[in-house]
Design an enzyme around this catalytic site. Structure first.
Site, PDB file in Angstrom:
ATOM      1  CG  HIS A 148      13.484  31.623 -24.590  1.00  0.00           C
ATOM      2  ND1 HIS A 148      13.138  31.384 -23.280  1.00  0.00           N
ATOM      3  CD2 HIS A 148      13.414  32.966 -24.762  1.00  0.00           C
ATOM      4  CE1 HIS A 148      12.899  32.527 -22.668  1.00  0.00           C
ATOM      5  NE2 HIS A 148      13.047  33.506 -23.547  1.00  0.00           N
ATOM      6  CE  LYS A 298       6.756  32.495 -28.169  1.00  0.00           C
ATOM      7  NZ  LYS A 298       7.569  31.562 -27.459  1.00  0.00           N
ATOM      8  CE  LYS A 301      12.268  41.809 -34.547  1.00  0.00           C
ATOM      9  NZ  LYS A 301      13.282  41.667 -33.524  1.00  0.00           N
TER      10      LYS A 301
END
Ligand code: MSP
Length: 642
Positions: A148, A298, A301
């Site tokens: 994350h 990866k 957005k």
């Protein structure tokens, strides 16, 4: 062979955000497996669902100014809608906020508590809300969660703990004794290495005051169940554990499908929980890799490389998206996906190989036999090979699917499609049609092609559920018994005399304008052109920025799952570099070794299909042709090209 029972599960998805391609991929794999097992006569149960408790969900609901229950109801429905769009046929959809689930979580907690495997303690650790778990120092990369990218929060609070460490040795032995328990092998080794050191005990509760959104512990209402302890139990609560008929029938046959980021909860927490609760262990854990953007990075957005499977399904149909993902990504590996690659796969495999086979066959039956499938004579010549390959296909495909080599299974089916196309070329029906004495031979050839298509249509159904009906419609076959797995094991069961249906192109070729994205640098210059700037002269200094060098090819090999790419090891001066080049259709790897080529040596490295490329080869190209720029004469690798 054991009993033919099959239980397949996907992870239950967090409802904090909309379904995306990672969810879609795993669910398509599960649906493919469920369909194939149903077809092959397995008593099959396919479970998916949504994970609706925990801090992450509570935070998302709050951010949305929504009551958690209303929020999860709305979001869970979006997953069900999404699966409809991809033709997913699950048998059950579990939600962790359902009563049937909550009841089982409390029962299992009570059992584990009574077994003496739960105690109260103080805990201090680094918690990642994204992962919903404490991370060890070792797992962090530069102090951040590797999945994350966030700095985990320091937490100190009173929690109940599950004695996970107590079962570590048992689990390690179990994995060592059962080589197929965790697949592919790389992940099995990863788990064995996790288990070679203490794993500690697992914090399984959160104070209700801080996290009210969860299932209360049966013996202490002031605490709610930790979301992973809650979520993992979905796999048995959906079977009505402990006394459901479904539980008795399916549980020990469970295959779990997961992504690699949730390996530890499934491979370490879950089996130890089961062991403590006295529940048998699931059959196997199957770990999938990560889908990357078309640029091999990866998806995110901010990079603008997110691929939306639902938009693709709307544009090309769900079957095409399903086939593309299953065919292009070997299960267990990371891989880049994108629209351009989908279109390429579609044109090659569907429009060309399968589409042509069908339209050629139907056209010739129509033209030479007035639209009725003719009756075959005795096999001769190339018939024997076609028939032998057809009869071997079901077993080959079955064993590949059971080993989860889905890409290979589809390749085997397409190899057979290729064989059938070649059979047309070998037998040249149009030539036979000119000679009246060859009428029976012509009938045999066309019958065999129709029969091959029947067999193909059954094999592709798990990947593309809508297509077989169209193929059968064109061949005029409606008898369901001709579409069973048993019926494809024998060549020649198709009755002659069927009237073929209307001929339609099921896979029209797509003349695509979508270009495969690579390095972001290239994208920027593309953008410039698009915005109307004219190509101008460049200065000598600008040209000099491009460092062109002679390089000697030391090794060359194909890249699994990327038909167009070759991976080269080249020598430039004393340095060795890896370059990925889109020349697989034009050069065989062995032809390249020893060649002196010209490379752009100062190009920013980029990943193509997940493989790093540290440079670019120069080649001349025109229409379909690509010819490498090579250097003749005695010059050492590393020499500058000016
Ligand atoms: N709720 C947990 C699972 C509980 S199972 C008892 C969870 N949910 S999730 O929605 O975040 O992720 C579900 C799955 O999607 C994970 O297996 C994860 O690996 C997968 N993927 C998420 N992004 C992905 C890709 N880009 N590619 C492939 N799969 C990825 O974790």
């Amino acid at each position: 062979m054991g009993e033919r029972v099959f239980y397949i599960t996907t992870p239950i998805y967090y409802v904090n955000a909309d379904p995306h391609i990672g969810h879609a991929y795993t669910t398509i794999v599960a649906d493919f497996l469920a369909r194939w097992h149903r077809l092959a006569g397995y008593d099959t149960h396919f479970l998916t669902g949504t994970d609706e408790h925990g801090e992450k969900i509570a935070q998302a609901a709050q951010k949305n100014n929504e009551d958690p229950q209303a929020f999860v109801d709305r979001m869970s429905a979006r997953f069900r809608d999404a699966w409809k769009k991809l033709n997913i046929e699950y048998d059950d959809f579990i939600r962790t906020t359902e009563q049937r689930h909550k009841k089982v979580v409390q029962q299992v907690l009570q059992k584990v508590y009574e077994a003496g495997d739960i105690y109260f303690g103080e805990y201090e650790g680094l918690y990642c809300v994204g992962c919903e778990r404490f991370l060890t120092e070792k797992e962090l990369v530069n102090g951040r969660c590797p999945d994350h990218g966030t700095v985990p929060e320091k937490r100190k609070e009173g929690n109940y703990f599950f004695r996970m460490e107590k079962y570590r040795e048992w689990l390690r032995n179990y994995i060592m004794e059962n080589p197929d328990f965790i697949r592919p092998e790389g992940y099995r080794n990863e788990v064995l290495s996790m288990l070679s050191e203490p794993v500690g005990d697992l914090s399984i509760s959160r104070p209700r005051k801080r996290v009210p959104w969860g299932i209360p512990l049966p013996w202490d209402e002031e605490h709610v169940t930790y979301v992973w302890f809650d979520a993992l139990l979905n796999y048995v609560s959906a079977l009505d554990y402990p006394n459901g008929e479904k539980f008795d029938r399916y549980w020990v046959h469970a295959w779990h499908l997961i992504g690699k980021d949730i390996l530890k909860p499934h491979a370490v927490f879950w089996p130890t929980m089961l062991k403590s609760a006295g529940i048998p262990i699931y059959k196997c854990l199957n770990v999938g890799g990560f889908l990357l953007g078309p640029d091999g990075k990866k998806m995110s957005k901010s990079l603008g490389n997110v691929v939306d499977p639902f938009a693709l399904a709307e544009k090309y149909g769900p079957d095409v998206v399903r086939y593309y993902l299953l065919r292009d990504l070997p299960y267990g590996q990371d891989g880049a996906v994108g629209e351009a690659a989908l279109v390429e796969r579609y044109n090659a495999d569907l429009a060309n190989d399968l589409g042509n086979l069908l339209s050629r066959t139907v056209t010739m039956i129509d033209k030479f036999f007035g639209g009725y499938i003719p009756s075959p004579g005795l096999p001769e010549g190339p018939d024997h090979e076609l028939i032998a390959q057809a009869e071997m296909l079901p077993d080959t495909v079955e064993s590949l699917i059971r080993r989860l080599e889905l890409t290979e299974a589809l390749k085997a089916i397409w190899k057979f499609i290729g064989r059938a196309n070649k059979y047309i070329d070998e037998t040249a029906p149009w030539a036979l049609a000119k000679d009246p004495s060859k009428k029976e031979r012509l009938a045999t050839v066309l019958y065999n092609l129709a029969e091959a298509l029947r067999i193909i249509s059954v094999h592709i159904w798990p990947a593309m559920p809508n297509i077989p009906g169209k193929i059968r419609g064109q061949l005029g076959i409606s008898d369901e018994s001709l579409f069973t797995w048993e019926s494809v094991k024998r060549f020649g069961v198709l009755p002659a005399g069927l009237r073929i249906g209307e001929k339609k192109i099921i896979f029209p070729r797509i003349e695509s304008t979508v270009e495969l994205k690579t390095a972001s640098k290239e994208e920027k210059s593309e953008g410039k052109k698009g915005s109307g700037e004219k190509a101008e002269f460049i200065t000598i200094d600008e040209f000099a920025k491009v460092d062109l060098r002679v390089a000697e090819v030391l090794e060359a090999s194909r890249i699994e799952g990327a038909d167009k790419l070759l991976k080269l090891k080249v020598k430039i001066g004393d340095e060795e570099r890896q370059i990925v080049a889109g020349i697989a259709k034009h050069y065989k790897p062995e032809e390249l070794v020893g060649k002196k080529v010209v490379v752009v040596a100062n190009l920013k490295p980029a990943k193509l299909r997940g493989v790093e490329s540290q440079g670019m080869l120069l080649a001349a190209s025109s229409k379909e042709k690509v010819v490498l720029v090579t250097v003749e004469g005695d010059i050492e690798p590393g020499a500058k090209v000016k």
